[in-house]
Design a protein around this motif. Structure first.
Motif, PDB file in Angstrom:
ATOM      1  N   GLU A 163       0.830  -1.212   0.000  1.00  0.00           N
ATOM      2  CA  GLU A 163       0.000   0.000   0.000  1.00  0.00           C
ATOM      3  C   GLU A 163       0.859   1.255   0.000  1.00  0.00           C
ATOM      4  OE1 GLU A 163      -3.998  -1.481   2.444  1.00  0.00           O
ATOM      5  OE2 GLU A 163      -2.316  -0.580   3.526  1.00  0.00           O
ATOM      6  N   LEU A 164       1.926   1.243   0.769  1.00  0.00           N
ATOM      7  CA  LEU A 164       2.785   2.426   0.863  1.00  0.00           C
ATOM      8  C   LEU A 164       3.545   2.663  -0.438  1.00  0.00           C
ATOM      9  CD1 LEU A 164       4.080   2.002   4.515  1.00  0.00           C
ATOM     10  CD2 LEU A 164       2.478   3.733   3.665  1.00  0.00           C
ATOM     11  N   TYR A 165       3.941   1.611  -1.128  1.00  0.00           N
ATOM     12  CA  TYR A 165       4.580   1.798  -2.430  1.00  0.00           C
ATOM     13  C   TYR A 165       3.626   2.526  -3.379  1.00  0.00           C
ATOM     14  CZ  TYR A 165       8.266  -1.595  -1.219  1.00  0.00           C
ATOM     15  OH  TYR A 165       9.322  -2.252  -0.641  1.00  0.00           O
ATOM     16  N   GLU A 166       2.365   2.099  -3.347  1.00  0.00           N
ATOM     17  CA  GLU A 166       1.374   2.736  -4.221  1.00  0.00           C
ATOM     18  C   GLU A 166       1.122   4.181  -3.792  1.00  0.00           C
ATOM     19  OE1 GLU A 166      -2.739   3.630  -5.799  1.00  0.00           O
ATOM     20  OE2 GLU A 166      -2.090   3.486  -3.718  1.00  0.00           O
ATOM     21  N   SER A 167       1.063   4.430  -2.486  1.00  0.00           N
ATOM     22  CA  SER A 167       0.841   5.796  -2.016  1.00  0.00           C
ATOM     23  C   SER A 167       2.030   6.694  -2.328  1.00  0.00           C
ATOM     24  CB  SER A 167       0.549   5.805  -0.509  1.00  0.00           C
ATOM     25  OG  SER A 167       1.713   5.517   0.241  1.00  0.00           O
ATOM     26  N   ALA A 168       3.225   6.102  -2.480  1.00  0.00           N
ATOM     27  CA  ALA A 168       4.410   6.878  -2.855  1.00  0.00           C
ATOM     28  C   ALA A 168       4.368   7.319  -4.309  1.00  0.00           C
ATOM     29  CB  ALA A 168       5.671   6.061  -2.602  1.00  0.00           C
ATOM     30  N   GLY A 169       3.495   6.695  -5.098  1.00  0.00           N
ATOM     31  CA  GLY A 169       3.359   7.078  -6.493  1.00  0.00           C
ATOM     32  C   GLY A 169       3.648   5.977  -7.489  1.00  0.00           C
ATOM     33  N   ILE A 170       3.973   4.788  -7.021  1.00  0.00           N
ATOM     34  CA  ILE A 170       4.228   3.663  -7.920  1.00  0.00           C
ATOM     35  C   ILE A 170       2.889   3.039  -8.304  1.00  0.00           C
ATOM     36  CG2 ILE A 170       5.439   1.473  -8.199  1.00  0.00           C
ATOM     37  CD1 ILE A 170       7.335   2.367  -5.941  1.00  0.00           C
TER      38      ILE A 170
ATOM     39  N   ALA B 108      -0.168   0.646  -8.979  1.00  0.00           N
ATOM     40  CA  ALA B 108      -0.493  -0.601  -8.290  1.00  0.00           C
ATOM     41  C   ALA B 108      -0.046  -1.827  -9.085  1.00  0.00           C
ATOM     42  CB  ALA B 108      -1.991  -0.664  -8.004  1.00  0.00           C
ATOM     43  N   ALA B 109      -0.224  -1.789 -10.411  1.00  0.00           N
ATOM     44  CA  ALA B 109       0.180  -2.941 -11.230  1.00  0.00           C
ATOM     45  C   ALA B 109       1.682  -3.190 -11.123  1.00  0.00           C
ATOM     46  CB  ALA B 109      -0.216  -2.717 -12.680  1.00  0.00           C
ATOM     47  N   GLU B 110       2.457  -2.102 -11.064  1.00  0.00           N
ATOM     48  CA  GLU B 110       3.902  -2.246 -10.932  1.00  0.00           C
ATOM     49  C   GLU B 110       4.280  -2.763  -9.546  1.00  0.00           C
ATOM     50  OE1 GLU B 110       6.251  -1.895 -13.361  1.00  0.00           O
ATOM     51  OE2 GLU B 110       4.463  -1.816 -14.620  1.00  0.00           O
ATOM     52  N   VAL B 111       3.548  -2.331  -8.536  1.00  0.00           N
ATOM     53  CA  VAL B 111       3.779  -2.842  -7.180  1.00  0.00           C
ATOM     54  C   VAL B 111       3.538  -4.350  -7.144  1.00  0.00           C
ATOM     55  CG1 VAL B 111       3.019  -2.744  -4.778  1.00  0.00           C
ATOM     56  CG2 VAL B 111       3.203  -0.635  -6.107  1.00  0.00           C
ATOM     57  N   LEU B 112       2.460  -4.792  -7.780  1.00  0.00           N
ATOM     58  CA  LEU B 112       2.152  -6.216  -7.801  1.00  0.00           C
ATOM     59  C   LEU B 112       3.191  -7.006  -8.586  1.00  0.00           C
ATOM     60  CD1 LEU B 112      -1.712  -5.963  -8.285  1.00  0.00           C
ATOM     61  CD2 LEU B 112      -0.507  -6.644  -6.206  1.00  0.00           C
ATOM     62  N   LYS B 113       3.743  -6.413  -9.616  1.00  0.00           N
ATOM     63  CA  LYS B 113       4.839  -7.073 -10.334  1.00  0.00           C
ATOM     64  C   LYS B 113       6.068  -7.211  -9.431  1.00  0.00           C
ATOM     65  CE  LYS B 113       5.827  -5.866 -14.561  1.00  0.00           C
ATOM     66  NZ  LYS B 113       6.101  -4.989 -15.736  1.00  0.00           N
ATOM     67  N   MET B 114       6.368  -6.163  -8.658  1.00  0.00           N
ATOM     68  CA  MET B 114       7.468  -6.273  -7.696  1.00  0.00           C
ATOM     69  C   MET B 114       7.235  -7.436  -6.749  1.00  0.00           C
ATOM     70  SD  MET B 114       8.111  -2.348  -6.475  1.00  0.00           S
ATOM     71  CE  MET B 114       8.622  -1.048  -7.592  1.00  0.00           C
ATOM     72  N   ALA B 115       5.977  -7.613  -6.322  1.00  0.00           N
ATOM     73  CA  ALA B 115       5.632  -8.635  -5.340  1.00  0.00           C
ATOM     74  C   ALA B 115       5.639 -10.038  -5.922  1.00  0.00           C
ATOM     75  CB  ALA B 115       4.253  -8.334  -4.749  1.00  0.00           C
TER      76      ALA B 115
ATOM     77  N   ILE C 247      -8.089 -13.472  -4.665  1.00  0.00           N
ATOM     78  CA  ILE C 247      -8.380 -12.203  -4.007  1.00  0.00           C
ATOM     79  C   ILE C 247      -9.831 -11.823  -4.258  1.00  0.00           C
ATOM     80  CG2 ILE C 247      -7.825  -9.735  -3.933  1.00  0.00           C
ATOM     81  CD1 ILE C 247      -5.531 -11.373  -2.928  1.00  0.00           C
ATOM     82  N   ASP C 248     -10.536 -11.481  -3.204  1.00  0.00           N
ATOM     83  CA  ASP C 248     -11.907 -10.982  -3.327  1.00  0.00           C
ATOM     84  C   ASP C 248     -11.839  -9.491  -3.671  1.00  0.00           C
ATOM     85  OD1 ASP C 248     -14.603 -10.537  -3.235  1.00  0.00           O
ATOM     86  OD2 ASP C 248     -14.763 -10.615  -1.050  1.00  0.00           O
ATOM     87  N   GLY C 249     -11.628  -9.202  -4.935  1.00  0.00           N
ATOM     88  CA  GLY C 249     -11.493  -7.828  -5.382  1.00  0.00           C
ATOM     89  C   GLY C 249     -10.504  -7.747  -6.526  1.00  0.00           C
ATOM     90  N   ASN C 250     -10.047  -6.542  -6.811  1.00  0.00           N
ATOM     91  CA  ASN C 250      -9.100  -6.308  -7.895  1.00  0.00           C
ATOM     92  C   ASN C 250      -7.992  -5.386  -7.398  1.00  0.00           C
ATOM     93  OD1 ASN C 250      -7.645  -5.601 -10.161  1.00  0.00           O
ATOM     94  ND2 ASN C 250      -9.426  -5.108 -11.417  1.00  0.00           N
ATOM     95  N   PRO C 251      -6.851  -5.933  -6.975  1.00  0.00           N
ATOM     96  CA  PRO C 251      -5.785  -5.095  -6.405  1.00  0.00           C
ATOM     97  C   PRO C 251      -5.108  -4.179  -7.411  1.00  0.00           C
ATOM     98  CG  PRO C 251      -5.071  -7.372  -6.596  1.00  0.00           C
ATOM     99  CD  PRO C 251      -6.529  -7.361  -6.926  1.00  0.00           C
ATOM    100  N   VAL C 252      -5.309  -4.404  -8.721  1.00  0.00           N
ATOM    101  CA  VAL C 252      -4.778  -3.458  -9.703  1.00  0.00           C
ATOM    102  C   VAL C 252      -5.536  -2.133  -9.609  1.00  0.00           C
ATOM    103  CG1 VAL C 252      -4.473  -3.000 -12.170  1.00  0.00           C
ATOM    104  CG2 VAL C 252      -3.947  -5.259 -11.244  1.00  0.00           C
ATOM    105  N   GLU C 253      -6.833  -2.215  -9.321  1.00  0.00           N
ATOM    106  CA  GLU C 253      -7.636  -1.003  -9.156  1.00  0.00           C
ATOM    107  C   GLU C 253      -7.562  -0.471  -7.734  1.00  0.00           C
ATOM    108  OE1 GLU C 253     -11.577  -1.957 -10.392  1.00  0.00           O
ATOM    109  OE2 GLU C 253     -11.032  -2.107 -12.531  1.00  0.00           O
ATOM    110  N   ASN C 254      -7.444  -1.371  -6.755  1.00  0.00           N
ATOM    111  CA  ASN C 254      -7.372  -0.980  -5.346  1.00  0.00           C
ATOM    112  C   ASN C 254      -6.357  -1.878  -4.665  1.00  0.00           C
ATOM    113  OD1 ASN C 254      -7.774  -0.139  -2.718  1.00  0.00           O
ATOM    114  ND2 ASN C 254      -9.702  -1.241  -2.473  1.00  0.00           N
TER     115      ASN C 254
END
Length: 665
Positions: free
Chosen positions: A582-589, A591-598, A626-633
């Protein structure tokens, strides 16, 4: 750099053992305990009676310049419940603590980091303090063994239960009782008792041992370990669901490119992904188990790239969707635990990278694998290589002049080198002398302060908290450093969530790092997250926040400049990992790129991308729904329904239930 505040609370305990009768001390005569941390005598615990049913306690230990120092006074009623308690001193991070409780005439009042309040009180429930000595655990053990239903109510809320009690005879024929208690924290608490007195608690790296029993500490540890293992073996059998053929139908699939492909049927056979095809509304393989994935997202199992594994933490990893981890420093028996994870004797992730730690001697040494000279350092590196470890982590007390030859030795053996930046050295110097990777964002920020900072001490945190806001991300010094990271292909392991908790959280207020999940957790974990991180008074709170925000800015800037970043926790498994993302995304990265890192990026860095890290035909079916879509949220990564690892499906709600944690639903 462990989140030690959390894990010191998680593993607190007490110890003693002997065939001597119960100690009948005169008032004022102390009962003394050794506090052993990571196999070194680190402090003491003392208790003594001051008046009838009134007691005083002193508790302290040190861990690389950190550690609590607490004085506590307790008065009990005739039923052994606390009716008066006062606590003063400092907590693990050396912030001041002051807590009191008074219960009399049908009411109670209290003041602690969570609240100042009063309520009705009948003297039949046990007040449980926030920070303090081990005294309350001994009282709990006494109350539970006297309880008719093996339960004790806590005040103002909660309950503990005596799950099991073992009668054990030591090698000298001493008889002790080992209590297994649940309800306080995510793992059972084990207490050793004799004649209704606390004899011992062996809890992770922290042991508290009565002096007359200290010779038996290792025996107690071994005996307790057997019962812990039996408990975990039982859980693994209960919660593991072997799969043969499975179709996850009409699910949205996260691709290696960071996109979502909707409405797919993913066919798994055994441990492998056999096919991925657009869903056509019917199942052709009638022998397969069908899982409806409509409206949900299928992710590859995620990688936590900074962990320190124990047999109890594996459940949290899998419940949080983490199927693979790097272990960034542990004991030399880690391969045994990894095999138990792999064989599913104990529930846990794939340990894909084994990193051995080396530290230099001194007052702030890590206390594991400490060397006094370069020759001993070479021998340690060779011993890790002989154990088939992949990486060497150098710690803060390593002499700066040792870094280059130690790194050369590791590279000669085809091992990577990473770690903290040693005291009186900069990150630039460490990279130039052989580092491949740096742990923790504070170690990067210290590069712009001085090479005279003793980073063995808490200065490695407080210097950055006080001066991190001044690091100019447009300065030549910073830009040259980032160019060095890029040219040397240095991996950054920022563990940014740790610094949010240290720098941003305020005493008495839920830490933003854990606020989303606190109410789901057992009592002790909840209370740990009110402690406030580093001490901060007045203008310091705003300054520390600015320094933390600059860390986030630097994280995004490094991402934009193509630096390899890996998400890791060095703390509470699963939940802290979700916050890291979440913090990576809040820093400006994105979400899709954060998930690729993960996922796929971490698989590439760990050399496992041929079989892990992405959802592709032929790869291992290590997957999470996942119950949802982490690329969007991105926060939807918290909504794990199940995890598949090694041909076994684990349901997150069942894993959490075993640890006294509520599921997200």
């Amino acid at each position: 750099m462990k989140n030690q505040l959390y894990f010191a609370l998680l593993f607190l305990g007490f110890v003693s053992c002997s065939d001597a009768p119960k100690l009948e001390n005169e008032k004022g005569e102390k009962t003394n305990y050794d506090v052993v941390f990571r196999e070194k005598l680190a402090g003491k615990y003392e208790k003594w009676e001051t008046a009838d049913n009134s007691f005083k306690y002193f508790y302290t230990y040190t861990d690389r310049g950190r550690g609590p120092e607490v004085t506590e006074e307790i008065k009990l009623n005739s039923d052994n419940y606390i009716i008066s308690e006062s606590i003063t001193g400092v907590n693990y991070l050396k912030d001041s603590i002051s807590e009191n409780f008074n219960g009399v005439d049908g009411s109670a009042s209290w003041k602690n980091p969570m609240s100042e309040d009063k309520a009705d009180f009948n003297g039949k429930a046990l007040y449980f303090r926030h920070d303090g000595s081990p005294a309350v655990y001994e009282i709990i053990g006494q109350l539970l063994t006297a309880s008719e239903n093996s339960k004790v109510a806590l005040y103002p809320e909660g309950e503990v239960e005596l799950v099991d009690q073992y009668s054990i005879t030591l090698s000298d024929s001493t008889s002790l009782n080992l209590l297994m208690i649940k309800g306080l924290e995510m793992i059972p608490r084990y207490l050793w008792m004799k004649n209704n007195e606390m004899v011992a608690s062996i809890s992770g790296n922290l042991h508290i041992v009565r002096e007359d029993f200290k010779a038996f500490r290792k025996e107690l540890q071994s005996l307790q370990g057997t019962y812990e293992d039996e408990y975990l073996f039982k859980i693994a059998k209960e919660l593991s669901n072997k799969i043969d053929k499975v179709i996850i139908k009409n699910v949205n699939v996260f691709t290696p490119e960071g996109t979502i492909v909707n409405n797919q049927d993913v066919f798994i056979e055994g441990k492998k992904i056999k096919s991925i095809k657009p869903s056509k509304g019917k199942v052709l393989n009638g022998t397969a188990q069908v899982i409806d994935g409509t409206g949900k997202t299928l992710l590859p199992g995620m990688f936590d790239m900074h962990t320190h594994n124990t047999k109890f933490r594996g459940l949290l990893h899998l419940a949080g969707g983490i199927t693979s981890v790097r272990d960034m420093a542990n004991n030399k028996q880690l391969k045994q635990l990894s095999a138990q994870f792999d064989n599913n004797e104990i529930i846990g992730p794939n340990i894909v990278i084994f990193c051995g730690i080396i530290d230099g001697s001194g007052p702030f040494a890590n206390q594991r694998n400490v060397v006094d000279n370069l020759g001993e350092g070479f021998a340690e590196i060779q011993s890790y290589k002989d154990l088939d470890y992949d990486q060497i982590k150098l710690y803060s007390s390593i002499r700066p002049e040792w870094v280059k030859p130690l790194a050369a030795k590791a590279h000669e053996l085809n091992m990577r080198v990473s770690g903290h930046i040693p005291a009186y050295m900069t990150a630039t110097q460490a990279i130039e002398q052989g580092y491949n990777e740096i742990q923790h964002m504070n170690m990067l920020f210290l590069n712009f302060m001085s090479d005279t900072i003793d980073t063995r001490t808490p200065l490695r945190f407080t210097m950055v908290a006080n001066h991190g806001a001044d690091v100019d991300l447009k300065s030549k010094e910073y830009l040259d450093f980032v160019s060095l990271l890029k040219s040397k292909d240095i991996v950054i392991d920022p563990t940014i969530s740790l610094f949010e908790n240290m720098f941003i959280s305020k005493k008495g207020v839920p830490s933003p790092t854990y606020s989303k999940i606190m109410k789901r957790l057992p009592l002790i974990e909840q209370r740990a997250f009110y402690s406030g991180g580093l001490p901060k008074e007045g203008d310091k709170a705003a300054l520390f926040k600015d320094s933390y925000m600059n860390m986030l800015n630097a994280l995004n800037d490094m991402y934009q400049k193509g630096i390899s970043i890996v998400p890791g926790t060095d703390g509470l498994p699963g939940f802290l990992y979700h916050r890291e993302l979440e913090l990576y995304e809040s820093a400006g990265i994105p979400a899709a790129e954060v998930l690729k890192m993960a996922t796929i990026n971490s698989a590439k860095i760990t050399g496992t991308s041929d079989y892990l890290g992405s959802i592709e035909v032929g790869k291992n079916a290590d997957l999470i729904l996942i119950d949802g879509n982490p690329v969007e949220n991105i926060s939807d990564v918290r909504r794990v329904e199940w995890t598949i690892k090694g041909g076994t499906i684990f349901y997150a709600d069942e894993l959490y239930n075993k640890m006294g944690i509520k599921h997200f639903k």
